[in-house]
Design a protein around this motif. Structure first.
Motif, short mmCIF file in Angstrom:
data_model
loop_
_atom_site.label_atom_id
_atom_site.label_comp_id
_atom_site.label_asym_id
_atom_site.label_seq_id
_atom_site.Cartn_x
_atom_site.Cartn_y
_atom_site.Cartn_z
N VAL A 88 13.60 24.49 66.03
CA VAL A 88 13.00 25.47 66.94
C VAL A 88 13.96 25.76 68.09
CG1 VAL A 88 11.12 25.87 68.57
CG2 VAL A 88 10.63 24.92 66.32
N VAL A 89 14.53 24.65 68.65
CA VAL A 89 15.47 24.82 69.75
C VAL A 89 16.67 25.65 69.29
CG1 VAL A 89 17.07 23.61 71.31
CG2 VAL A 89 14.76 22.70 70.92
N ALA A 90 17.17 25.33 68.11
CA ALA A 90 18.32 26.06 67.57
C ALA A 90 17.99 27.53 67.37
CB ALA A 90 18.75 25.42 66.24
N TYR A 91 16.75 27.79 66.93
CA TYR A 91 16.34 29.19 66.68
C TYR A 91 16.28 29.96 67.99
CZ TYR A 91 13.44 33.13 65.34
OH TYR A 91 12.95 34.40 65.14
N VAL A 92 15.64 29.30 68.97
CA VAL A 92 15.46 29.97 70.26
C VAL A 92 16.82 30.25 70.90
CG1 VAL A 92 14.52 29.70 72.60
CG2 VAL A 92 13.17 29.03 70.62
N SER A 93 17.72 29.30 70.79
CA SER A 93 19.03 29.50 71.43
C SER A 93 19.98 30.32 70.54
CB SER A 93 19.66 28.15 71.80
OG SER A 93 19.72 27.35 70.65
N GLY A 94 19.48 30.78 69.42
CA GLY A 94 20.25 31.69 68.58
C GLY A 94 21.36 31.05 67.76
N LYS A 95 21.30 29.69 67.59
CA LYS A 95 22.37 29.04 66.79
C LYS A 95 21.82 28.61 65.43
CE LYS A 95 24.54 27.14 70.89
NZ LYS A 95 24.38 25.99 71.78
N THR A 96 21.43 29.55 64.64
CA THR A 96 20.76 29.17 63.40
C THR A 96 21.64 29.23 62.17
OG1 THR A 96 19.90 31.40 63.48
CG2 THR A 96 18.35 29.61 63.99
N VAL A 97 22.81 29.80 62.26
CA VAL A 97 23.60 29.99 61.03
C VAL A 97 24.28 28.71 60.53
CG1 VAL A 97 25.42 31.33 59.92
CG2 VAL A 97 23.87 32.42 61.55
N PRO A 98 25.01 27.99 61.36
CA PRO A 98 25.74 26.84 60.80
C PRO A 98 24.83 25.65 60.51
CG PRO A 98 26.19 27.01 63.15
CD PRO A 98 25.22 28.09 62.82
N GLY A 99 23.86 25.84 59.61
CA GLY A 99 22.92 24.74 59.31
C GLY A 99 23.04 24.24 57.89
N TRP A 100 24.11 24.66 57.21
CA TRP A 100 24.20 24.39 55.78
C TRP A 100 24.23 22.89 55.47
CZ3 TRP A 100 27.70 22.16 52.42
CH2 TRP A 100 27.45 22.41 51.07
N THR A 101 25.09 22.14 56.16
CA THR A 101 25.26 20.71 55.87
C THR A 101 23.96 19.95 56.08
OG1 THR A 101 27.45 21.01 56.79
CG2 THR A 101 26.79 18.76 56.30
N SER A 102 23.35 20.15 57.26
CA SER A 102 22.13 19.39 57.55
C SER A 102 21.03 19.75 56.56
CB SER A 102 21.68 19.63 58.98
OG SER A 102 21.57 21.02 59.21
N LEU A 103 20.98 21.01 56.19
CA LEU A 103 19.95 21.44 55.23
C LEU A 103 20.16 20.76 53.87
CD1 LEU A 103 17.71 23.56 55.52
CD2 LEU A 103 19.15 25.14 54.22
N PHE A 104 21.42 20.77 53.47
CA PHE A 104 21.76 20.19 52.17
C PHE A 104 21.46 18.68 52.15
CE2 PHE A 104 24.84 19.46 48.63
CZ PHE A 104 24.20 20.32 47.75
N VAL A 105 21.89 17.99 53.19
CA VAL A 105 21.65 16.54 53.28
C VAL A 105 20.15 16.26 53.28
CG1 VAL A 105 21.87 14.53 54.79
CG2 VAL A 105 23.83 16.01 54.41
N GLY A 106 19.43 17.09 54.06
CA GLY A 106 17.97 16.90 54.15
C GLY A 106 17.32 17.05 52.79
N VAL A 107 17.69 18.09 52.06
CA VAL A 107 17.08 18.34 50.74
C VAL A 107 17.39 17.18 49.78
CG1 VAL A 107 17.19 19.81 48.70
CG2 VAL A 107 17.03 20.84 50.96
N LEU A 108 18.67 16.77 49.79
CA LEU A 108 19.06 15.67 48.90
C LEU A 108 18.30 14.40 49.24
CD1 LEU A 108 22.93 15.88 48.45
CD2 LEU A 108 21.13 16.44 46.84
N PHE A 109 18.22 14.09 50.55
CA PHE A 109 17.57 12.85 50.97
C PHE A 109 16.10 12.83 50.58
CE2 PHE A 109 15.22 10.44 54.19
CZ PHE A 109 15.78 9.20 53.98
N ILE A 110 15.41 13.91 50.91
CA ILE A 110 13.98 13.97 50.58
C ILE A 110 13.80 13.88 49.06
CG2 ILE A 110 11.88 15.38 50.71
CD1 ILE A 110 12.69 14.34 53.40
N GLY A 111 14.66 14.58 48.33
CA GLY A 111 14.58 14.54 46.87
C GLY A 111 14.74 13.12 46.36
N ALA A 112 15.71 12.38 46.89
CA ALA A 112 15.96 11.02 46.43
C ALA A 112 14.78 10.12 46.76
CB ALA A 112 17.24 10.48 47.08
#
Ligand code: UDP
Ligand code: MG
Length: 329
Positions: A256-280
């Motif tokens: 939410v903070v990232a969205y509000v401050s307009g820094k939403t694009v460079p989220g690829w790594t954290s998104l990928f790690v998050g998906v993998l982790f939850i999946g595992a």
């Protein structure tokens, strides 16, 4: 209790799988010990579907040793199932179980019997106080196994007590009455909580041949032990879920903070790690659930864990006895 039980004071159950090399040494050491006790006994050699000359040798030995009873399973069913077959068929007032490879000294059996009689005990555990003859891997894996099992199944389980033990007829009957399918006796017996004692011994090296417990069977035993005696892994799944949930809450604030401050694009790594982790985590939890559902499934099927192919005690009535075709226990 039948009159048969009263006649045979001691049964010694020995599961064996491909033990042709160890068998002659076992018989040579066991017989004088048992003859020396001076009570009527039987040795129940459970041939767990051996593919070598074990069955043939047992047949030969039986001619010279009338107390030797041979029970043959139709196929290899595993150490614990072979023990079950032996316990179900043994008729003795006391029933000892011992491995066929002489890692447990048969000389301790009279001591176990004395202790049980003297102190009116139902269970006497053979406890190894020295495993220096086992391989480093076996020692470490056994150490981890007993540590885990004592934490999960409770402290009444003596550390380093394998399947060398003596049970009274009452304890055997109690075990026979349990509906468990995949028995792990080193946990089931302490669970009974009957009066018990210990006899200490040094574990020797296998007298001959190779171990019949490859890594796959060890893992199977460990999984059966855990799932048979504890629901803790299921709780682990809950805790993983709770932890992930709170971690997600934190990340939610971050996004939410990232969205509000307009820094939403460079989220690829954290998104990928998050998906993998939850999946595992989810797969692990589903796997854990699967182990328990598997147990329920097997329990509901109620399939026998072994099939008797032959019991030398049935021999006189061989042609008439339906016991030959017994499958269910
Ligand atoms: N055993 C059996 N069925 C099997 C594997 C093993 O009856 O499928 C018997 C084996 O013959 C021995 C006992 O179980 O009497 C213990 O096996 P082993 O000594 O190979 O195990 P370890 O001492 O290496 O753990
Ligand atoms: Mg052994």
């Amino acid at each position: 209790m039948t009159s048969e039980h009263a006649e045979t004071a001691l049964s010694v159950v020995i599961p064996m799988y491909n033990e042709e090399e160890a068998l002659p040494a076992l018989i040579a050491r066991l017989r004088p010990v048992l003859d020396g006790i001076g009570v009527p006994y039987e040795v129940v050699a459970v041939d767990d579907g051996s593919k070598d000359k074990t069955a043939e040798l047992l047949g030969d030995f039986r001619h010279a040793w009338p107390e030797l009873r041979v029970v043959r399973l139709r196929r290899n069913s595993g150490h614990q199932a072979a023990l079950t077959a032996g316990l179900h068929r043994a008729v003795g007032r006391y029933v000892a179980s011992i491995d066929a490879d002489l890692q447990d000294p048969p000389e301790k059996i009279p001591e176990m019997l004395d202790l049980a009689l003297e102190r009116q005990l139902d269970i006497v555990y053979g406890v190894r106080n020295d495993r220096s003859t086992d391989s480093g891997f076996k020692r470490r894996s056994a150490g981890a196994y007993y540590w885990l099992m004592r934490r999960l199944a409770g402290k009444q389980m003596p550390a380093q007590a394998g399947d060398f033990r003596l049970l009274s007829r009452e304890a055997v009957e109690a075990i026979k009455a349990l509906p468990d399918q995949q028995q792990v006796y080193r946990l089931l017996v302490p669970w009974l909580g009957f009066p018990s004692g210990e006899v200490h011994y040094q574990r020797d090296e296998r007298v001959a041949g190779e171990t019949k417990y490859p890594l796959s069977k060890m893992i199977r035993l460990a999984v059966d032990s855990v799932t048979g005696f504890s629901a803790a892994p299921l709780r682990l799944a809950t805790w993983l879920g709770v932890t992930s949930f709170f971690a997600c809450l934190g990340l939610l604030v971050f996004t939410v903070v990232a969205y509000v401050s307009g820094k939403t694009v460079p989220g690829w790594t954290s998104l990928f790690v998050g998906v993998l982790f939850i999946g595992a985590v989810q797969l692990i939890c589903v796997g854990l659930l699967g182990e328990y559902i598997g147990r329920i499934y097997t329990a509901v099927q109620r399939r026998p864990t072994y099939f008797i192919g032959y019991d030398s005690a049935d021999e006189p009535a061989l042609r008439l006895s339906p016991a030959r075709f017994e499958g269910r226990v």
